[in-house]
Each structure stands twice: as C-alpha cells, then as structure tokens.
Design a protein around this motif. Structure first.
Motif, PDB file in Angstrom:
ATOM      1  N   HIS A 114      33.418  33.802   7.108  1.00  0.00           N
ATOM      2  CA  HIS A 114      33.375  33.651   8.564  1.00  0.00           C
ATOM      3  C   HIS A 114      31.991  33.166   9.047  1.00  0.00           C
ATOM      4  O   HIS A 114      31.895  32.337   9.964  1.00  0.00           O
ATOM      5  CB  HIS A 114      33.703  35.018   9.178  1.00  0.00           C
ATOM      6  N   GLY A 140      28.423  38.974  16.913  1.00  0.00           N
ATOM      7  CA  GLY A 140      28.492  40.394  17.209  1.00  0.00           C
ATOM      8  C   GLY A 140      28.009  41.263  16.056  1.00  0.00           C
ATOM      9  O   GLY A 140      27.571  42.389  16.264  1.00  0.00           O
ATOM     10  N   GLY A 166      24.594  39.880  19.566  1.00  0.00           N
ATOM     11  CA  GLY A 166      25.804  40.202  20.344  1.00  0.00           C
ATOM     12  C   GLY A 166      25.965  41.706  20.524  1.00  0.00           C
ATOM     13  O   GLY A 166      26.332  42.176  21.611  1.00  0.00           O
ATOM     14  N   GLU A 167      25.651  42.434  19.465  1.00  0.00           N
ATOM     15  CA  GLU A 167      25.732  43.898  19.505  1.00  0.00           C
ATOM     16  C   GLU A 167      24.756  44.449  20.547  1.00  0.00           C
ATOM     17  O   GLU A 167      25.081  45.366  21.306  1.00  0.00           O
ATOM     18  CB  GLU A 167      25.355  44.392  18.104  1.00  0.00           C
ATOM     19  N   ASP A 170      26.199  43.895  23.875  1.00  0.00           N
ATOM     20  CA  ASP A 170      27.305  44.828  24.117  1.00  0.00           C
ATOM     21  C   ASP A 170      26.768  46.217  24.471  1.00  0.00           C
ATOM     22  O   ASP A 170      27.285  46.887  25.362  1.00  0.00           O
ATOM     23  CB  ASP A 170      28.219  44.902  22.886  1.00  0.00           C
ATOM     24  N   GLY A 182      30.816  42.773  26.475  1.00  0.00           N
ATOM     25  CA  GLY A 182      29.478  42.931  27.025  1.00  0.00           C
ATOM     26  C   GLY A 182      28.693  41.659  27.254  1.00  0.00           C
ATOM     27  O   GLY A 182      28.067  41.490  28.305  1.00  0.00           O
ATOM     28  N   GLY A 183      28.712  40.746  26.284  1.00  0.00           N
ATOM     29  CA  GLY A 183      27.873  39.542  26.369  1.00  0.00           C
ATOM     30  C   GLY A 183      28.086  38.751  27.646  1.00  0.00           C
ATOM     31  O   GLY A 183      27.151  38.556  28.436  1.00  0.00           O
ATOM     32  N   GLY A 268      27.978  31.226  16.742  1.00  0.00           N
ATOM     33  CA  GLY A 268      28.240  32.651  16.973  1.00  0.00           C
ATOM     34  C   GLY A 268      28.381  32.937  18.455  1.00  0.00           C
ATOM     35  O   GLY A 268      27.871  32.182  19.313  1.00  0.00           O
ATOM     36  N   CYS A 295      31.718  28.614  19.937  1.00  0.00           N
ATOM     37  CA  CYS A 295      30.666  29.552  19.520  1.00  0.00           C
ATOM     38  C   CYS A 295      31.316  30.893  19.219  1.00  0.00           C
ATOM     39  O   CYS A 295      31.071  31.515  18.188  1.00  0.00           O
ATOM     40  CB  CYS A 295      29.636  29.723  20.630  1.00  0.00           C
ATOM     41  N   THR A 296      32.172  31.347  20.126  1.00  0.00           N
ATOM     42  CA  THR A 296      32.919  32.592  19.878  1.00  0.00           C
ATOM     43  C   THR A 296      33.963  32.297  18.799  1.00  0.00           C
ATOM     44  O   THR A 296      34.198  31.150  18.441  1.00  0.00           O
ATOM     45  CB  THR A 296      33.591  33.082  21.176  1.00  0.00           C
ATOM     46  N   ASP A 297      34.591  33.367  18.288  1.00  0.00           N
ATOM     47  CA  ASP A 297      35.456  33.211  17.126  1.00  0.00           C
ATOM     48  C   ASP A 297      36.595  32.232  17.374  1.00  0.00           C
ATOM     49  O   ASP A 297      37.245  32.273  18.427  1.00  0.00           O
ATOM     50  CB  ASP A 297      35.999  34.578  16.704  1.00  0.00           C
TER      51      ASP A 297
HETATM   52  O1  KG4 Z   1      31.094  35.264  17.011  1.00  0.00           O
HETATM   53  P1  KG4 Z   1      31.776  36.286  17.814  1.00  0.00           P
HETATM   54  O2  KG4 Z   1      32.876  35.835  18.749  1.00  0.00           O
HETATM   55  O3  KG4 Z   1      32.380  37.390  16.890  1.00  0.00           O
HETATM   56  C1  KG4 Z   1      31.679  37.854  15.780  1.00  0.00           C
HETATM   57  O4  KG4 Z   1      31.710  37.163  14.733  1.00  0.00           O
HETATM   58  O5  KG4 Z   1      31.019  38.900  15.928  1.00  0.00           O
HETATM   59  O6  KG4 Z   1      30.648  37.058  18.644  1.00  0.00           O
HETATM   60  C2  KG4 Z   1      30.975  38.105  19.494  1.00  0.00           C
HETATM   61  C3  KG4 Z   1      29.703  38.584  20.146  1.00  0.00           C
HETATM   62  C4  KG4 Z   1      29.912  39.805  21.013  1.00  0.00           C
HETATM   63  O7  KG4 Z   1      28.945  40.772  20.677  1.00  0.00           O
HETATM   64  C5  KG4 Z   1      29.717  39.271  22.420  1.00  0.00           C
HETATM   65  O8  KG4 Z   1      29.174  40.220  23.309  1.00  0.00           O
HETATM   66  C6  KG4 Z   1      28.761  38.126  22.191  1.00  0.00           C
HETATM   67  O9  KG4 Z   1      29.173  37.544  20.973  1.00  0.00           O
HETATM   68  N1  KG4 Z   1      28.858  37.153  23.272  1.00  0.00           N
HETATM   69  C7  KG4 Z   1      27.848  36.884  24.128  1.00  0.00           C
HETATM   70  C8  KG4 Z   1      28.365  35.968  25.083  1.00  0.00           C
HETATM   71  N2  KG4 Z   1      29.660  35.705  24.759  1.00  0.00           N
HETATM   72  C9  KG4 Z   1      29.938  36.448  23.650  1.00  0.00           C
HETATM   73  N3  KG4 Z   1      26.593  37.343  24.181  1.00  0.00           N
HETATM   74  C10 KG4 Z   1      25.803  36.878  25.179  1.00  0.00           C
HETATM   75  N4  KG4 Z   1      26.230  36.028  26.131  1.00  0.00           N
HETATM   76  C11 KG4 Z   1      27.488  35.538  26.118  1.00  0.00           C
HETATM   77  N5  KG4 Z   1      27.900  34.685  27.060  1.00  0.00           N
END
Ligand code: KG4
Ligand code: ZN
Length: 331
Positions: A114, A140, A166-167, A170, A182-183, A268, A295-297
C-alpha cells in the motif's frame, strides 16, 4: 495490458483498472477508479476493524464490477491487491478476492504494498516526475521521505519515530472536538484561524536530525488547551497545521540537500491538505501533487504499482502470498 486492482486496507473499498503498454515501462493510464467509502465508522470516532472487514465483504464484488464496467472490459490481464500494511482483516478481504479472481480468469496475481502505492501515485498524472525523485508519504499510519530511484528501488531518507502526520491530525481533531475524519475537519477549521496565533515548538527528536516526530507537537496542543481552555479552535487548528507544514518542508529541504534531487512528489491522505500542498509549492522545488482524491486511499495507485512492476518484467506473486499488517516498502 489492463490491470484490475483491489484496495481494502482500511475503510475504503476501492477498485480500479489501469492500462499500460507492455513491454516497456511507459505510464499507466487510469480507465476506472471506483471508491466506496465506509461511513459506518463516524459514530465511533474512528475506524472499527471488524466493521470495516464486514463492509468490505459486502462491497468488494459490486465495486469490482463497477470498475470493470467503467473500464469497458470483461476480463483484465492481471489482478492486483493491497497485501499490506493495514488492518489485517480488511486487507484479507481484498487480497482473497483478488487471488480468487485471478485464478478464475487464469491471469497473473500481483501483491502490492500500500505504501508503494502512495509513494508512486504522482506517476499517474501529467506531468509525472522522472526518476530519481523524492516522495513524501504522509498517511494515517506512515510518514516517510523516500528517495525513489526507479520502480521497486527506494531508499528511506527519514521517517517518523512515533505518530504519523494523519494520526496527529486525527488526534488533534479529537482534542478540539472536531470529530472524525480528523484531517479534513482540522483543515476546514483552520481556514478561519490565524496560523501565527500560537507558537507551537518545532519538534526535534534527539536521535537523528533527519527523523520526524509528532508526539511532542500533539502534547503541545493538549497542554495549550489545558492552560488556555478559551483558545479559539480555529487558531489552534491553523497554528498546528502550519507547524506541521513548516516541519515537513524543513525535512524535504534536508532531503534535497542530501541527495541533490529537486523533484518532490507527495502522497498519502495528509497530502490532500491544501496548506501542506501550498507550503511545498512555495519552496520553489519541482513539486508533483496528485489530485486530492488520489492522495487518500484509492485503488488506482495500487493498479499503477502492479502495472509498472509487470511492465518492468517482474513475475507475478504466488497465490500463497499472505496479508501483512506491517510491511516496509524497501524490504
Ligand atoms: O492515505 P490515507 O487515506 O490512509 C492511510 O493509508 O492511512 O490517509 C488517511 C489519513 C487520515 O489520518 C486523515 O486524517 C488524513 O489522512 N487526511 C488529512 C486530510 N485528509 C485526510 N490530513 C490533513 N488534511 C487533510 N485534508
Ligand atoms: Zn493510505
């Protein structure tokens, strides 16, 4: 060659199809990118692993069908899946489905890390970074700056010793009562806040100047809220977010100084953060930002990794490949 990929490592059931010219290492083109985001977790304030696994079981077949229908194909030339890192039960759902589908179609199966998906996600868009480039993965569960020298050839330049970006977002969201996820909520709140209102210290872990650490910053936010309960939520959010952005820029600049490489990709979930994106662009480096949804999953980034490896001549993965809760990308 068309590659179907399944991504179920957390709370998104995602399926995508990419196409790549074979042989030769060209770019993968996204034909379909379907995501079913689980909303069941919101009332628990975070992802509940067992609920995630069960929802993946329900969603994986319709999501894969939707991806194939959008791509306009009946049978892909390979099936890939995230094999880790992630929630083990959740990963198992997509992995098992992908193996069965590959076996049924009689096509190769490819297990994908991943994190490698996030690391190379900027390659799906125009302009794509040429190798070598630096890739900052801020998700995250992970926060790592890689030197990407080629497909499958990565060096870790620096890494968090505790929380991931990300954590930290959150956890700060929870402290501020902004809820989950949270993000995006911290980012939303920060829009009307003053990033200079509070001077949070830039964390500096003692072990190595290149390491990253976010637990000290998280504690600084908690202490601030305890000592000044009347602090404006928007100011705390903006000041926290700005500290994270400046800190990440500092590490990227150190990575540039170390390697001489000025191409920097982001990946990410936290790379969807507008303030962090703007701060990277403001460095004047050649910055490559995937669209926020990538960027998100998502599964397009997983299909991308599988397609690039197959096009570069890598053999398929054994069907006995197991799911891994932890898995470093360079191992
Ligand atoms: O990459 P991802 O979708 O899943 C993982 O592989 O962990 O990342 C999720 C993380 C979460 O902690 C979320 O709060 C953070 O990415 N995130 C953000 C934003 N969108 C998602 N953090 C800051 N600002 C954002 N706009
Ligand atoms: Zn991720």
């Amino acid at each position: 060659m068309n590659v179907l990929a399944i991504e179920t490592s957390c709370d998104e059931t995602a399926c995508a199809v990419v196409s790549i010219k074979h042989p030769g290492e060209g770019r993968a083109v996204v034909l379909a990118d379907v995501i079913h985001s689980q909303t069941l977790h919101a009332r628990y304030g975070g992802v509940v692993p067992e609920i995630a696994s069960r929802a993946h079981i329900e969603q994986v077949v319709p999501t894969a069908r939707a991806a194939l229908a959008t791509a306009g194909i009946d049978r892909p030339d390979a099936v890939a899946a995230t094999a880790g890192p992630g929630l083990i039960g959740a990963v198992l759902v997509g992995l098992s489905f992908a193996k069965a589908a590959a076996l049924g179609w009689g096509v190769p199966f490819v297990a994908v890390n991943h994190l490698e998906g996030h690391l190379l996600s900027a390659l799906l868009d125009d302009p794509a970074p040429a190798f070598p480039f630096l890739s900052l993965v801020i998700s995250g569960g992970h926060t790592t700056l890689y030197e990407a020298r080629g497909v499958g050839d990565y060096r870790v330049l620096c890494e968090t010793t505790d929380d991931a970006v990300g954590e930290a977002f959150d956890k700060v969201a929870r402290m501020l009562g902004l809820g989950y996820p949270g993000g995006p909520r911290v980012e939303q709140s920060a829009r009307t806040g003053n990033p200079r209102a509070i001077n949070f210290p830039m964390p500096r872990p003692a072990a190595s100047p290149m390491d990253l650490s976010f637990s000290g910053l998280k504690t600084a936010v908690r202490t601030r809220l305890e000592r000044h309960p009347d602090s404006r939520t928007e100011d705390v959010a903006a000041s926290f977010q700005d500290t994270v952005a400046r800190y990440l820029v500092d590490r990227v600049l150190q990575g540039v100084a170390l390697t001489g490489i000025r191409r920097v990709a982001l990946g990410g979930g936290a790379a969807a953060n507008g303030h962090i994106r703007d701060a990277m662009v403001a460095t004047g480096l050649h910055v490559f930002l995937p669209p926020k949804a990538r960027c998100t999953d998502n599964a397009a980034m997983i299909a991308n990794v599988a397609a690039l490896h197959l096009a570069a001549g890598r053999v398929a993965s054994p069907l006995g490949t197991s799911a891994r809760a932890r898995w470093e990308v360079s191992a």
